[in-house]
Each structure stands twice: as structure tokens, then as C-alpha cells.
Design an enzyme around this catalytic site. Structure first.
Site, PDB file in Angstrom:
ATOM      1  N   ASP A  10       0.817  -1.221   0.000  1.00  0.00           N
ATOM      2  CA  ASP A  10       0.000   0.000   0.000  1.00  0.00           C
ATOM      3  C   ASP A  10       0.852   1.274   0.000  1.00  0.00           C
ATOM      4  OD1 ASP A  10      -2.263  -1.502   0.002  1.00  0.00           O
ATOM      5  OD2 ASP A  10      -2.721  -1.273   2.127  1.00  0.00           O
ATOM      6  N   TYR A 231      -7.326   4.368  -3.108  1.00  0.00           N
ATOM      7  CA  TYR A 231      -6.868   3.904  -1.793  1.00  0.00           C
ATOM      8  C   TYR A 231      -7.613   4.632  -0.676  1.00  0.00           C
ATOM      9  CZ  TYR A 231      -3.648   2.270   1.755  1.00  0.00           C
ATOM     10  OH  TYR A 231      -3.103   1.661   2.861  1.00  0.00           O
TER      11      TYR A 231
END
Length: 509
Positions: A10, A231
Site C-alpha cells: 500500500d 486507496y
């Protein structure tokens, strides 16, 4: 055999630290192959290809900031928790940020317990234009002799009504002003959790797990799995140029050019926003909630719908309203001195702008935008509609209104409100809000009652002990400063070991 190793966790501090750990673990097996760090904010073919075309290096300052946070949290957790075991009972935990959140909830509960309500009266009138068939409208008493009316007893309310009784009521002025309401910024983590809690009734933990699925992607048929949102752990409301242009084209085609601002709406991050992220938005604005109805579960669809609407609205023009305020005087007869003035305001939408997409109660949202909270809402003189009234005309009384009220205690924190408070105080970060609340509930420090958080007896005990023995450590300002210093580590301004040494020295004392 591959020539290089690409690491793509991430795009945040945790992701950076995971990439570094992977490189350390794989170093021997990699036999000197180069490692590349790639990151993207959305899992779409375009974004992933672009990321692999321009791979970067692992950002060690970010890794250090994450490492610093983990170590400080462990120092606090592992040394303070045993204090709770000795004084209260085994198995309890204290956390650097969770204990500050518990402190906020306990302090609010004590304010509620200590609150003494004050009674007051709100006076008004139900009126109509001259003529029996005319529609009625309500006005509130706004001024007595030019001052705000402070009517604190039933006797005072009765005396005021007796004083006004029998007077002529005349329109003193009718004023109109143009008001505009800008759209809200697209979601960041905290505002997504707040909106999903208020609108959909989802807990922050549930919101984040649904958002994770939408981010990772769902099968849209024919083996076409694609990420539906960007995200979801972010504190920056920025939007990429591509996404702005796509939204502009969609809005123009769907609603018309009047709904597109001349220059794209830009939203600023808070001063200490840590990530070079984008807002939470749909990866493809043309993929409407209606298009996905068959592919998503009802809970997933509701969250996608919330994200999609908020993003589209954020790229649209402001809503324009016309606000009409009427002041009505009660003219005093010669023997009576007091002058009473009533008011009423109605708001009409002239041009809906972003309201075409966002289903907002505009009157309530205007009150909120003007800095009033929900409790202040009921004291406004806002009415649904007002008849056409002219200055100088007399209006007929249908009946006087007298309403007994009590001041309200502060509200308990809802999950949404606690996240908002933590964020406003600079405590916690996007990845931590949901976890903080889940931990407080799992440890039985708080209970959820009608979507609000109430401290348990155990929660009070833990909070009182920590504040008594370690007040500075669990102070909102101290915790916020710690977050800021970790941000400075990420920016390369502070060396993390120096930060740790400084913290540990003060903490040991």
C-alpha cells in the site's frame, strides 16, 4: 527467471515499512537482483502500468517514521499496561492513542453527568396574510426592545404574551439576500467513516473492510476484476488532473455545462496531512452506482454510492439560494413601553448546482456551514415557505405560540464525532481511527448505545488511573505533538533515533 523484484504494498507508511521488511527477508534469495518500489492509488490497468513504468526506491524516512511509531506504541503499551494489571485487573491494555480517545469519552460523560438544565421559553406566533383563506406561517420572537429575548420563567412568558395581546402586527421589512453553498470536498478516511456512520449506520471498522474490497476490486463479469475506488487510507482531499477532467466531461454530458465550474474545484489538505495521497473517489466516474447494482452486495453498493456522489458533487458548481427574511413589529399602544419584533426566514434554491447529485437538507446544511451545531438548529427562525409580503402591510394573528425548552447537555460522542474530535486535535492518523474505536469496545472500556459511545465503569477506572499517574502522556496536546514529530521524521527533518531517545528519557521519568 526474473531480472528484478518489484515490491508494491500500500502507498503509505505501513506499506513502505512492509516493502523494507520484504527486501530484508528476500535479500539472500534475491542474489543481488535489484529491488524496485512501485506504488499506485488505484488498482486499475492504467495506474498499475504507469507505476511499473516509473519504479522508485524504498523511502527510508517513511520507514523510519513507521518504525518510530511502532516502537513508541510498544514502549507505552508494554510498560503502562502492567500498571493497570497491578491496580485494576490483569489483561487490560493501555495505548498511546487509544487512551487519549478513552479520556475524551470519559471527560464528555462527566460533563453530561454534571450538567444542570436551564429552562427557558421561546415565544412566537402563527400568522396569515389578511383574508381567511390565506396560508399560515410561523414567526419567532427575535427582539424585545432591541435585545435578544431571555425569557426564563413561565410568569415572564405569560407577562410578555399578555403585553403583546391585542396589538396590531405589521411587516416592518422584507429583505432578500443571495446565498451560495459550495460542495464539500471528496472523502478522506476520517470523513468517509463519519458519513458512513451518520448516513448508513456502518461502524468505522465495517466501513473500512467494505472499502478495502472496493479498492482491491470486484469481478464485474467476463473475468473483469478492477478496483472501484482509490486507496481508502488517506488524509488528503486532492484529486488528480485526469480524474478532474473525467469528472468534468461526465458532469457536462450528464447535467449540462452550467453544472461545471469554470476552473476545477481545489480542496486544501490540513496542515499536517501526512500522505502524498489522493482523496477517496471512484476509479472511473462513468461507472455509476446504477451500473454496478447487479455486481455488488447491497452494503457494498451503498458505500460505493456514497463515495461516488460525494466525488461527483465535489467537482460541480455551488448551489445558489435566495434567502428571504421578514421582520414583523408589534406596535405598542400608548400605555405600553415594550417593543416586540418577530422574524422568519425562508430559503429557496435558485440553482441546485451540486445538489443535483447530493441529497442534502439545504436548510440544515446552511446552519452547519454557518458554524451552528445540530442543537442550535431548532432555535433558528427558518420556515418551509413564506407568503409574498409587502413592507407596511398588516398581518392577522391566528394564535400566539409559547414553547417551554430546556438547555441540553453536551451530546455523547458518536463514533463519527469521536473520529472528528481526534482528527481536529491532530491525534491518530487515517489507518488508526477504526482500530482505536474497535479496541475501546473490545476491551470493554466503552459500550455502544444507540450509535453513541458511553464509558463503562472499567473505562472510567482505567482513564482515572492513567490521567492521575501519567496525565502528561495521555494529554491530547502531547499525543498530537508526537504525531507531528513522526511526520517530521517522514519529511526527513528529524532523525528517528533522536526522537526515540528524547521520548524515552521523558517517558521513563
Amino acid at each position: 527467471e526474473s531480472a528484478a523484484i518489484y515490491l508494491a504494498p500500500d502507498p503509505d507508511r505501513e506499506g513502505e515499512a512492509i516493502a523494507w521488511h520484504l527486501r530484508e527477508v528476500l535479500a539472500t534469495a534475491a542474489k543481488k537482483k535489484p529491488f524496485h518500489r512501485v506504488q499506485y492509488n488505484e488498482i486499475t490497468p492504467r495506474a498499475v502500468r504507469a507505476a511499473f513504468e516509473k519504479p522508485g526506491e524504498i523511502d527510508m524516512a517513511r520507514v523510519d517514521a513507521q518504525q518510530g511509531r511502532r516502537v513508541i506504541d510498544r514502549i507505552v503499551g508494554y510498560t503502562v499496561s502492567p500498571l493497570l494489571w497491578r491496580r485494576i485487573k490483569r489483561g487490560l491494555s493501555a495505548g498511546r492513542v487509544q487512551s487519549v480517545a478513552l479520556r475524551l469519552v470519559c471527560e464528555r460523560e462527566r460533563l453530561i453527568q454534571a450538567f444542570v438544565p436551564v429552562t427557558y421559553w421561546v415565544l412566537g406566533a402563527l400568522l396569515r396574510k389578511a383574508g381567511a383563506a390565506a396560508e399560515t406561517f410561523t414567526v419567532k420572537l427575535a427582539r424585545i426592545d432591541g435585545e435578544k429575548p431571555g425569557i426564563g420563567s413561565e410568569e415572564a412568558a405569560a407577562a410578555a404574551l399578555a403585553d403583546i395581546e391585542g396589538r396590531a402586527l405589521r411587516v416592518q421589512s422584507v429583505s432578500t439576500r443571495a446565498v451560495s453553498r459550495r460542495p464539500l470536498p471528496p472523502f478522506i478516511t476520517s470523513t468517509l467513516q463519519q458519513a458512513a456512520s451518520s448516513v448508513l449506520g456502518y461502524s468505522p471498522g465495517r466501513t473500512m473492510s467494505i472499502a478495502q474490497k472496493l479498492y482491491e476490486g470486484l469481478d464485474l463479469g467476463q473475468g473483469n476484476t478492477v478496483g472501484l475506488i482509490t486507496y481508502m487510507r488517506t488524509d488528503a482531499p486532492t484529486v488528480s488532473r485526469d480524474a478532474q477532467e473525467a469528472a468534468h466531461a461526465f458532469i457536462e454530458a450528464q447535467y449540462g455545462a452550467d453544472y461545471c465550474p469554470a476552473t476545477p474545484n481545489v480542496y486544501k489538505s490540513r496542515a499536517n496531512a501526512q500522505e502524498a495521497h489522493e482523496a477517496v473517489r471512484p476509479t472511473d466516474v462513468t461507472r455509476t452506482p446504477a451500473d454496478l447494482a447487479g455486481n455488488l452486495s447491497p452494503t457494498e453498493l451503498r458505500l460505493y454510492d456514497l463515495i461516488w456522489r460525494r466525488f461527483v458533487a465535489s467537482q460541480m458548481t455551488a448551489a445558489r439560494m435566495s434567502q428571504r427574511t421578514v421582520l414583523i413589529d408589534s406596535e405598542p399602544p400608548p400605555a405600553q413601553q415594550h417593543h416586540y419584533q418577530f422574524s422568519a426566514t425562508s430559503t429557496e434554491v435558485v440553482f441546485p448546482g451540486f445538489l443535483r447529485v447530493m441529497d442534502l437538507d439545504i436548510r440544515k446544511s446552511l446552519a452547519t456551514a454557518n458554524g451552528k451545531d445540530d442543537d442550535a438548529e431548532e432555535e433558528s427562525d427558518e420556515v418551509e415557505r413564506l407568503p409574498a409580503l409587502e413592507q407596511g402591510e398588516t398581518v392577522e394573528l391566528v394564535k400566539w405560540l409559547s414553547d417551554r425548552k430546556e438547555t441540553k447537555p453536551p451530546s455523547r460522542y458518536s463514533e463519527a464525532a469521536l473520529i472528528r474530535a481526534l482528527e481536529a486535535d491532530g491525534v491518530g492518523r487515517p489507518s488508526t481511527y477504526a482500530a482505536i474505536i474497535e479496541t475501546l469496545a473490545q476491551r470493554d472500556y466503552v459500550t455502544r448505545e444507540k450509535r453513541t459511545l458511553a464509558p463503562t465503569q472499567l473505562g472510567f477506572q482505567v482513564c482515572d488511573l492513567l490521567v492521575d499517574k501519567l496525565g502528561t502522556l495521555f494529554d491530547v496536546g502531547f499525543t498530537a505533538r508526537m504525531e507531528q514529530q513522526l511526520d517530521e521524521v517522514e519529511d526527513g527533518q528529524v532523525e528517528w533515533r533522536a526522537l526515540m531517545a528524547d521520548f524515552y528519557q521523558r517517558f521513563s521519568g
